[in-house]
Design a protein around this motif. Structure first.
Motif: not given
Length: 135
Positions: A83-84, A109-111, A113-118
């Motif tokens: 998802f980066q 969360q943010s483009q 500094q990509t951070t995902i939550s699942v």
């Protein structure tokens, strides 16, 4: 903004078809595993010994765009969804193997500094399922 095909290329950063299993009985149940190996990716693996129809979709919940739509009948399948460089927002990773359905909700969360939550991959409390499964 990039086209859907660009998103597809970004998300499927590492699509890998894994080994071949021998012939299998139609009653064999698929095994699905999802892991978040880093802050930007979701790794999906499926053992599908009966070689049922398998469909993987990634859909933006913010605008209903389908970013990935893959169908195969492989006995083993693995895909690293990165998802980066994908716009911040809400996404659904939908997997269907035969009649089994799995859904993973991904929040980017943010483009910059990509951070995902699942949420489905968080430690489940007693009685909670890791993924939604419907027949």
């Amino acid at each position: 903004m990039r086209s859907a095909s660009s998103f597809r290329a970004l998300l499927l950063g590492g699509l890998v078809a894994l080994g071949c299993a021998g012939s299998a009985s139609a009653q064999e149940v698929p095994s699905v595993k999802a892991q978040q190996p880093n802050a930007q990716s979701l790794w999906m693996t499926v053992d599908n010994p009966a070689q049922q129809r398998m469909q993987l979709k990634v859909v933006s919940l913010d605008n209903n765009n389908c970013l990935v739509n893959e169908v195969n009948y492989q006995p083993s399948y693995g895909s690293k969804l990165s998802f980066q460089n994908v716009p911040a927002g809400r996404y659904a990773v939908l997997l269907r193997v035969g009649r089994e359905k799995y859904r993973y909700n991904v929040q980017v969360q943010s483009q910059t500094q990509t951070t995902i939550s699942v949420p489905e991959l968080a430690q489940p409390k007693a009685g909670e399922a890791v993924a939604n499964v419907r027949h």
